[in-house]
Design an enzyme around this catalytic site. Structure first.
Site, short mmCIF file in Angstrom:
data_model
loop_
_atom_site.label_atom_id
_atom_site.label_comp_id
_atom_site.label_asym_id
_atom_site.label_seq_id
_atom_site.Cartn_x
_atom_site.Cartn_y
_atom_site.Cartn_z
CD GLU A 75 -6.36 4.76 4.84
OE1 GLU A 75 -5.68 3.99 4.15
OE2 GLU A 75 -5.88 5.47 5.75
CB THR B 195 -7.30 -4.84 2.16
OG1 THR B 195 -6.39 -4.57 3.22
CG2 THR B 195 -7.16 -3.79 1.07
CE1 TYR C 96 -0.35 8.45 4.33
CE2 TYR C 96 1.75 9.62 4.22
CZ TYR C 96 0.51 9.40 4.82
OH TYR C 96 0.16 10.14 5.91
CE1 TYR D 190 1.73 7.70 14.68
CE2 TYR D 190 3.00 7.71 12.65
CZ TYR D 190 2.51 8.38 13.75
OH TYR D 190 2.78 9.70 13.90
CD GLU E 281 -5.51 2.95 0.01
OE1 GLU E 281 -4.70 2.31 -0.68
OE2 GLU E 281 -5.37 3.16 1.23
CD GLN F 175 -3.26 4.85 10.91
OE1 GLN F 175 -4.49 4.89 10.82
NE2 GLN F 175 -2.48 5.33 9.96
CE LYS G 18 -3.56 2.24 7.53
NZ LYS G 18 -4.40 3.08 6.69
CD GLU H 234 -7.40 12.93 4.29
OE1 GLU H 234 -7.07 13.87 3.56
OE2 GLU H 234 -7.45 11.75 3.89
NE ARG I 268 -8.09 6.59 9.74
CZ ARG I 268 -7.36 6.37 8.65
NH1 ARG I 268 -6.11 5.93 8.75
NH2 ARG I 268 -7.86 6.59 7.46
CG ASP J 44 -5.75 0.35 3.81
OD1 ASP J 44 -5.79 -0.74 4.42
OD2 ASP J 44 -4.88 1.22 4.05
CG HIS K 185 -4.21 10.61 2.81
ND1 HIS K 185 -5.30 10.51 3.66
CD2 HIS K 185 -3.36 9.62 3.17
CE1 HIS K 185 -5.11 9.49 4.49
NE2 HIS K 185 -3.94 8.94 4.23
CB THR L 6 -6.27 7.90 1.68
OG1 THR L 6 -6.18 6.87 2.65
CG2 THR L 6 -7.64 8.56 1.74
NE ARG M 243 4.79 13.67 11.09
CZ ARG M 243 4.18 12.73 10.37
NH1 ARG M 243 3.89 11.57 10.91
NH2 ARG M 243 3.88 12.95 9.11
CG ASP N 293 -2.05 0.97 1.12
OD1 ASP N 293 -2.35 1.42 0.00
OD2 ASP N 293 -2.66 1.28 2.16
CA CA Z 1 -4.02 3.03 2.98
#
Ligand code: CA
Length: 449
Positions: free
Chosen positions: A217, A275, A147, A262, A219, A258, A271, A392, A255, A251, A152, A378, A161, A145
């Site tokens: 997500e 899927t 990014y 992560y 995708e 995650q 994750k 989001e 959260r 996907d 996103h 995403t 962050r 997968d």
């Molecule tokens: Ca993903």
């Protein structure tokens, strides 16, 4: 077939089929599409085999092959369509995919009688879409997968962050992680809410239980064709020869799990519990009229390094593909209400193309094999409506989405059905649809020690 100035004759918008529904302006599967999948008749234990769809009809390609209708094409000989996955066909390469697609188009064009006037074959090979059980199209050995949406990445980065939303490598390296192939399921499979370890910001210690922040997500996925030997990279100009076609991907993401797991190694149990992929794979040859010269770049963004820059102009593969996500709650389905759209965006807004993703993946010599699945990450654009996940879309739950029943959603609840659709349309070429990718969320297991 009449020739078109710049396009392959198989993309000619004037082509029409004798199959019901194929010539409707809003059909996902006109004669110009010819997506590939695997099916059996619903409610039977038939051996699965490969198929295509035209209009609202599934066409058993194995039956056509047995009737000698692929003689003289590059797939005459062994009947690869009799197999329960598309892997062997994927391994044959782009000339074989083209040859098969061209032959199928010929057989179902208006005026073509070989199947139309053969009642026994028609009975055997043509199945209404509603009476077909669609299965996973390939045996997926590996799943990766990416990014690839800078929008996103920036949105999620600014939530997790705030001081440092987009890491310095992002605009140079197509970022990805190795996902889990065993839990890739086909559209329509239920998706169980996962259990997992989470830690709330104000909690002193982590706890274990059902995820509270389950998300989808949006995708786009693609399947690998012939692939490469270990140690032998794939040149960016050759990348389209190694992409069998594209599909839709959800996907599913937890959260809360995650957020706690992560760092430092990236996504793991947040994750890999499920899927979902759509059952139909649409070839790049069908998407050719919707190719765009380049991916999304803002003023001042760096040019990609040479190994990610195609030199063949005709093989740039940003795609003008519209994508939407809809949700139907249990209450909405009980009341017979149509699913509510929660986002709509375009694959053209991605920072990296599928050929760049494939070439980057193999650039260190990593071997890709027929049937491997890659997903884009995403798909989010610049507007609020184009954000492809709840995290989001609701900005971490701070702006809930209203459903037509008066219910609202920050994240997904048990019983919610998530539906992803994708299609290409530009007013000139024939509309090409990817179909749907669906899944209903079912409750978490009760035992949670
Ligand atoms: Ca993903």
């Amino acid at each position: 077939m009449t020739a078109h100035k710049t396009l392959d004759p198989t993309n000619d918008p004037a082509l029409r089929s004798w199959i019901d529904g194929a010539n409707d302006a809003h059909a996902d599967f006109p004669i110009q599409n010819i997506p590939f999948g695997v099916f059996r008749r619903a409610g039977t234990k038939e051996i699965a085999r490969c198929c295509t769809a035209v209009g609202g009809t599934v066409i058993d390609l194995s039956a056509l092959h047995e009737s000698g209708l692929f003689e003289g094409s590059l797939i005459a000989g062994q009947n690869v369509f009799a197999l329960p996955t598309l892997n062997e066909f994927m391994a044959m390469g782009r000339p074989a995919w083209r040859s098969a697609r061209e032959r199928i188009i010929e057989l179902f064009l208006e005026g073509s009688s070989k199947v139309r006037d053969h009642a026994a074959l028609r009975e055997r090979a043509l199945v209404p879409l509603a009476r077909a059980e669609m299965l996973l199209p390939a045996e997926i050995g590996d799943y990766t997968d990416f990014y690839a949406s800078v929008h996103h990445a920036t949105n999620v980065g600014s939530m997790f962050r705030p001081d440092n939303p987009l890491l310095p490598n992002y605009k140079h390296v197509p970022i990805g992680y190795h996902g889990r192939a065993s839990s890739v399921v086909v559209s329509g499979s239920p998706v169980r809410r996962p259990l997992g370890q989470t830690k709330a910001d104000d909690a002193a210690a982590p706890s274990f239980g059902p995820s509270r922040l389950l998300d989808h997500e949006l995708e786009v996925g693609f399947f690998v064709g012939p692939g490469n030997r270990l140690g032998e990279p794939i040149d960016i100009d050759a990348a389209p020869d190694h992409i069998f076609g594209v599909c839709l991907v959800n996907d599913w993401s937890a959260r809360d799990i995650q957020k706690w797991e992560y760092q430092p190694l990236g996504p793991f149990l947040a994750k890999n519990f499920a899927t979902t992929v759509s059952p139909w794979i649409v070839t790049l040859d069908a998407l050719r009229p919707y190719r765009l010269p380049g991916p999304y770049r803002a003023e001042g963004d760096p040019a990609p390094l040479a190994y990610l820059t195609p030199t063949l102009k005709d093989e740039a593969w940003a795609i003008d593909l519209t994508l939407e996500v809809l949700i139907a709650s249990v209450k909405m389905r009980e009341k017979g209400l149509a699913p509510a759209r929660v986002s709509i965006g375009s694959f053209r807004d991605m920072f990296w193309t599928i050929t760049q993703m494939l070439t980057h993946h193999a650039s260190n010599g990593c071997n890709l094999r027929p049937g491997d699945l890659m997903a884009s990450g995403t798909v989010s654009g610049t507007t609020k409506e184009s954000r492809g996940c709840m995290l989001e879309r609701t900005w971490r739950g701070s702006e809930p989405i209203a459903l037509p029943t008066g219910e609202s959603r920050k994240f997904l609840e048990d019983g919610d059905e998530v539906i992803i659709r994708g299609w290409c349309e530009n007013g000139t070429a024939r509309r090409i649809g990817l179909g749907e990718c669906r899944g209903v969320v079912t409750p978490a297991p009760t035992s949670s020690r």
